[in-house]
Design an enzyme around this catalytic site. Structure first.
Site, PDB file in Angstrom:
ATOM      1  CG  HIS A  16      -1.965   1.185   1.398  1.00  0.00           C
ATOM      2  ND1 HIS A  16      -2.938   1.034   2.013  1.00  0.00           N
ATOM      3  CD2 HIS A  16      -1.864   2.231   0.589  1.00  0.00           C
ATOM      4  CE1 HIS A  16      -3.534   1.966   1.968  1.00  0.00           C
ATOM      5  NE2 HIS A  16      -3.088   2.920   0.919  1.00  0.00           N
ATOM      6  CG  HIS A 196      -7.763   3.240  -0.279  1.00  0.00           C
ATOM      7  ND1 HIS A 196      -6.969   2.554  -1.200  1.00  0.00           N
ATOM      8  CD2 HIS A 196      -6.753   4.121   0.346  1.00  0.00           C
ATOM      9  CE1 HIS A 196      -5.681   3.101  -1.248  1.00  0.00           C
ATOM     10  NE2 HIS A 196      -5.662   4.090  -0.306  1.00  0.00           N
ATOM     11  CD  GLU A 199      -7.446   6.590   4.681  1.00  0.00           C
ATOM     12  OE1 GLU A 199      -8.097   6.398   3.330  1.00  0.00           O
ATOM     13  OE2 GLU A 199      -6.259   7.117   4.870  1.00  0.00           O
TER      14      GLU A 199
HETATM   15  N1  ADE Z   1      -4.822   8.867  -1.965  1.00  0.00           N
HETATM   16  C1  ADE Z   1      -3.357   8.775  -1.730  1.00  0.00           C
HETATM   17  N2  ADE Z   1      -3.166   8.515  -0.502  1.00  0.00           N
HETATM   18  C2  ADE Z   1      -4.675   8.132  -0.017  1.00  0.00           C
HETATM   19  C3  ADE Z   1      -5.395   7.617   1.362  1.00  0.00           C
HETATM   20  N3  ADE Z   1      -4.570   7.466   2.492  1.00  0.00           N
HETATM   21  N4  ADE Z   1      -6.740   7.355   1.296  1.00  0.00           N
HETATM   22  C4  ADE Z   1      -7.238   7.624   0.324  1.00  0.00           C
HETATM   23  N5  ADE Z   1      -6.931   8.031  -1.021  1.00  0.00           N
HETATM   24  C5  ADE Z   1      -5.509   8.096  -0.841  1.00  0.00           C
HETATM   25 ZN    ZN Z   2      -3.985   4.863   0.518  1.00  0.00          ZN
END
Ligand code: ADE
Ligand code: ZN
Length: 333
Positions: A16, A196, A199
């Site tokens: 990642h 993703h 988060e």
């Molecule tokens: N693009 C780059 N880093 C990211 C992240 N942590 N979350 C979502 N999109 C991203």
């Molecule tokens: Zn990311």
């Protein structure tokens, strides 16, 4: 061997990392100058001062602005090459890099310019450092489904150079369900898929990534812990989470590394891995992430070994390669 030297000696896979997020201010300045592109900063120091984010969006605004200076194939090569040099220092022996084609094609840069520059750096890294790599193309989730379909079309001639597709950018308000059809088409075309989820967004988005996008891995996923049924599923399916500790701290997903849940997730049996996400912006590359969690959470050598083994097992390398790295790590004392 102390923990620090142990971390440095551990072979690792990075799963990642956004290549645009490895753009160091010094290189950004150099490329801006040679391309005669204006950037809204007078010095490297001023760029670094702008890096005080309070959430994902405040980071993304600066991250997309930085990427604007990338124009020529050599720029993409230089960007990726600088990252591979960090990999070599950190004993990252395999990496699966995200790139965001829409960030560039929307500015009139050809898809071929981006991928050719990145691919050449991947080839050179294999030859010079013995580092293997794969490219994963991400769709920007704040853009439309239609734009994602156009990007997938553009990627098809490069299918052999792109192992998978992912989903990144502003999470909240752009659930995985928005991209169900595009991911179905990508899978049909033979791409592996990641996304993703969890988060900043809720555990519900992780469910959607699993059920609707049918992902091979979840990127981040740390908010899965809020849902016990989801946790049971992740454990039962051995679904990898590509966790990014310094990113989580910098974007205020956690307010203190000592409260990060990566160790607890590992102890509960979730297949977690350690990654740097956007290392130039978040204060560190792979080993910095390992060191930060080891110091804050008091990780044992066995836990460090498990995290490193997980990184290979969750990667898209062959079973033989996975076994080779696992055995090498198991043998470390
Ligand atoms: N693009 C780059 N880093 C990211 C992240 N942590 N979350 C979502 N999109 C991203
Ligand atoms: Zn990311």
């Amino acid at each position: 061997m102390n923990q620090l030297d142990f971390i440095r000696a551990l072979p690792k896979a990075e799963l990642h990392v956004h290549i645009e997020g490895t753009f160091e201010p010094e290189l950004m300045f150099a490329i801006a100058q040679r391309n005669e592109v204006e950037i809204p900063y007078k010095s490297v120091e001023e760029v670094k001062q702008a890096y005080n984010f309070h959430n994902l969006q405040s980071f993304l605004d600066i991250y997309y602005a930085g990427a604007n200076v990338l124009i020529h194939e050599q720029d993409f090569y230089d960007l990726a090459w600088a990252y591979f040099e960090k990999c070599a220092e950190d004993k990252v022996v395999h990496t699966e890099m995200f790139f965001d084609p829409q960030t560039h094609t929307d500015r009139g840069i050809a898809f071929s310019t981006v991928i050719n520059g990145l691919q050449r750096a991947c080839d050179d890294a294999k030859e010079r450092f013995g580092i293997s790599s794969h490219l994963i193309m991400c769709f920007l989730r704040h853009l439309s489904e239609e734009a994602a379909f156009e990007t997938l079309e553009q990627a098809l001639p490069y299918k052999d150079q792109i192992i998978g597709v992912g989903l990144d950018s502003s999470e909240v308000g752009h659930p995985p369900s928005k991209f169900e059809r595009i991911f179905a088409k990508a899978r049909e075309a033979g791409f592996l898929v990641v996304a993703h989820a969890g988060e900043e967004g809720p555990a519900e988005y992780v469910w959607e990534a699993l059920d609707l996008l049918k992902v091979n891995r979840i990127d981040h996923g740390v908010r899965s812990e809020e849902d016990e049924t989801l946790m049971a599923r992740l454990i039962a399916e051995k679904m990898p989470l590509t966790v990014c500790p310094l990113s989580n701290l910098k974007l205020c997903v956690v307010d203190d590394m000592a409260k990060h849940n990566i160790r607890r997730l590992l102890q509960k049996g979730v297949h977690v891995t350690v990654n740097s996400d956007d290392p130039s912006y978040f204060g560190g590359y792979m080993n910095d992430n390992f060191i930060a969690i080891t110091e804050a959470l008091d990780l044992t050598k066995d836990e460090l070994k498990q995290l490193a083994i997980n990184s290979f097992e969750a990667s898209f390398i062959s079973d033989d390669e996975k076994q080779k790295w696992s055995e090498q790590i198991q043998a470390m004392a």
